[in-house]
Design a protein around this motif. Sequence first.
Motif, mmCIF file in Angstrom:
data_model
loop_
_atom_site.group_PDB
_atom_site.id
_atom_site.type_symbol
_atom_site.label_atom_id
_atom_site.label_comp_id
_atom_site.label_asym_id
_atom_site.label_seq_id
_atom_site.Cartn_x
_atom_site.Cartn_y
_atom_site.Cartn_z
ATOM 1 N N SER A 175 0.826 -1.206 0.000
ATOM 2 C CA SER A 175 0.000 0.000 0.000
ATOM 3 C C SER A 175 0.862 1.259 0.000
ATOM 4 O O SER A 175 0.574 2.236 -0.716
ATOM 5 N N ILE A 176 1.938 1.224 0.814
ATOM 6 C CA ILE A 176 2.845 2.382 0.867
ATOM 7 C C ILE A 176 3.505 2.603 -0.489
ATOM 8 O O ILE A 176 3.609 3.735 -0.975
ATOM 9 N N LYS A 177 3.963 1.511 -1.114
ATOM 10 C CA LYS A 177 4.615 1.623 -2.418
ATOM 11 C C LYS A 177 3.657 2.203 -3.451
ATOM 12 O O LYS A 177 4.027 3.070 -4.259
ATOM 13 N N THR A 178 2.415 1.727 -3.437
ATOM 14 C CA THR A 178 1.416 2.224 -4.394
ATOM 15 C C THR A 178 1.171 3.707 -4.175
ATOM 16 O O THR A 178 1.094 4.494 -5.132
ATOM 17 N N ALA A 179 1.057 4.112 -2.919
ATOM 18 C CA ALA A 179 0.814 5.525 -2.610
ATOM 19 C C ALA A 179 1.969 6.400 -3.076
ATOM 20 O O ALA A 179 1.763 7.481 -3.655
ATOM 21 N N ALA A 184 4.423 10.221 -6.859
ATOM 22 C CA ALA A 184 5.606 10.477 -7.693
ATOM 23 C C ALA A 184 5.236 10.670 -9.154
ATOM 24 O O ALA A 184 5.894 11.434 -9.874
ATOM 25 N N ARG A 185 4.189 9.990 -9.614
ATOM 26 C CA ARG A 185 3.742 10.134 -11.006
ATOM 27 C C ARG A 185 2.824 11.334 -11.211
ATOM 28 O O ARG A 185 2.243 11.509 -12.273
ATOM 29 N N LYS A 186 2.653 12.130 -10.169
ATOM 30 C CA LYS A 186 1.813 13.348 -10.219
ATOM 31 C C LYS A 186 0.355 13.025 -10.508
ATOM 32 O O LYS A 186 -0.387 13.852 -11.068
ATOM 33 N N MET A 187 -0.067 11.794 -10.103
ATOM 34 C CA MET A 187 -1.462 11.406 -10.292
ATOM 35 C C MET A 187 -2.377 12.175 -9.336
ATOM 36 O O MET A 187 -3.585 12.280 -9.567
ATOM 37 N N LEU A 188 -1.808 12.713 -8.261
ATOM 38 C CA LEU A 188 -2.598 13.448 -7.269
ATOM 39 C C LEU A 188 -2.251 14.934 -7.266
ATOM 40 O O LEU A 188 -2.558 15.652 -6.319
ATOM 41 N N GLY A 189 -1.574 15.391 -8.313
ATOM 42 C CA GLY A 189 -1.210 16.795 -8.414
ATOM 43 C C GLY A 189 0.284 16.975 -8.603
ATOM 44 O O GLY A 189 1.070 16.022 -8.476
ATOM 45 N N ASP A 190 0.667 18.199 -8.933
ATOM 46 C CA ASP A 190 2.085 18.485 -9.167
ATOM 47 C C ASP A 190 2.896 18.405 -7.880
ATOM 48 O O ASP A 190 2.371 18.644 -6.785
ATOM 49 N N ILE A 191 4.173 18.054 -8.041
ATOM 50 C CA ILE A 191 5.103 18.010 -6.911
ATOM 51 C C ILE A 191 6.378 18.738 -7.302
ATOM 52 O O ILE A 191 6.709 18.855 -8.500
ATOM 53 N N LEU A 199 10.486 11.424 -2.247
ATOM 54 C CA LEU A 199 9.674 10.247 -2.579
ATOM 55 C C LEU A 199 10.541 9.122 -3.149
ATOM 56 O O LEU A 199 10.284 7.940 -2.911
ATOM 57 N N GLY A 200 11.581 9.507 -3.906
ATOM 58 C CA GLY A 200 12.494 8.508 -4.464
ATOM 59 C C GLY A 200 13.221 7.744 -3.367
ATOM 60 O O GLY A 200 13.369 6.511 -3.430
ATOM 61 N N ARG A 201 13.687 8.508 -2.351
ATOM 62 C CA ARG A 201 14.363 7.840 -1.233
ATOM 63 C C ARG A 201 13.406 6.921 -0.483
ATOM 64 O O ARG A 201 13.759 5.797 -0.086
ATOM 65 N N ALA A 202 12.190 7.397 -0.298
ATOM 66 C CA ALA A 202 11.189 6.584 0.398
ATOM 67 C C ALA A 202 10.889 5.310 -0.383
ATOM 68 O O ALA A 202 10.776 4.214 0.198
ATOM 69 N N LYS A 203 10.792 5.436 -1.703
ATOM 70 C CA LYS A 203 10.504 4.256 -2.536
ATOM 71 C C LYS A 203 11.632 3.244 -2.465
ATOM 72 O O LYS A 203 11.402 2.030 -2.369
ATOM 73 N N ARG A 204 12.898 3.728 -2.476
ATOM 74 C CA ARG A 204 14.037 2.808 -2.397
ATOM 75 C C ARG A 204 14.048 2.068 -1.059
ATOM 76 O O ARG A 204 14.355 0.874 -0.999
ATOM 77 N N ASN A 205 13.711 2.772 0.000
ATOM 78 C CA ASN A 205 13.681 2.118 1.318
ATOM 79 C C ASN A 205 12.531 1.125 1.431
ATOM 80 O O ASN A 205 12.679 0.081 2.073
#
Length: 391
Positions: A175-179, A184-191, A199-205
């Motif tokens: 669930s965390i990875k999906t979120a 990261a893909r800006k599906m929920l707005g610009d970042i 987000l990249g660091r969080a995804k790697r961890n």
Amino acid sequence: MNKENQVLFIDDEESIVDGIQRLFIKEAYGIVATTGLEDARKTLAGHRIKVVVCDHRMPAMLGVTFLKEIKLNYPDIVRILFTGYTDFPMVEEAINQGEIYRFISKPWKTTELLATVRQAIAHYDLVMENRLLFEETNIKNEELEIANRKLTDLYKMQREFTSTVSHELRTPLASIKTAIDLVARKMLGDITKEQKEVLGRAKRNVERLRRLVDDILDLTKIESGKVELDFRMNDINRIIQEVVDTQQDVAQSRGLYLKTQLDARIPKVPVDNDRIIQVLLNLLHNAIKFTKEGGITVTSQDKSANNHIIVSVTDTGKGIAEQDIPKLFQKFQQIESPEKNEEGGTGLGLAICKEIVGRHGGKMVVESALGKGSTFSFVLPIQERRLPYKA
């Protein structure tokens, strides 16, 4: 100085009793000499007698009969019979049936009598010592058995707990990875750029934690015997080449060569294809990760004469210190590296390799030295009737 009474003499002649007491007065042990069986019984009840020497021709009871009584009531006491040659058939039967330890003929020789009694005491002491050792060993074995049962139960509980927790972690991790992916893909707005880096660091961890969970579950299943291996006759050279081909791009992206040197004489061997691929991938990932210059060579060797083959992964990396080699196959052990930018692993890869190779009836071997690279090899039997591994 009083000496502990260890020997009981019984003879119906007063002169013999007096002579025995004088004869043994210089011995290190104490003696009791009597002419009556009732006195003898009282002595046995009141002293820790080791040896009884009894005359055969007693008025109230034959010596052999009295020694049978002693055997029944005090089985550990060493029993010796005074007798004449005319009683030899009865003596022989008593020895064969275990009623007496030895006999001494009348008239006796002083040196023979003293030596026989000393030997009888030594025999008694040895039997008692062996019994004590046996009892102590039994106690220690029982204690070890109880400790082993406790350890086995604790290990089982730990394994079940680890497996349960790992299973429970999989769903929230997904669930965390999906979120993270959605954001990261800006599906929920610009970042912003900074947000994307975080987000990249969080995804790697999250990916690292997922690998750890997968490895824990995998190792737990293998150790518990829940993983059934699918043994089939396979071409090990084909498996090696296919795995190496999948890792060529990874090696080249780091400026490393990755090549094979395969022995064409190797016969097909009984292995689980997927599990051996898993071993090779683990070894190659480690070799690539810890090699900065040069490259990796995967070799195979035919040792049919000794009923095995050897597969080796050799790198030109930094090598491993001698004191660290024993830690390599321990769970959750990672060798410390001075290079902080080196990506960490789960600490379970080599432990999994060792378990898989062990389930194949093989073994892992490591050769390494600091600054000279490392070679990780695994030995596999060719036939089910395996011979000991020889280097």
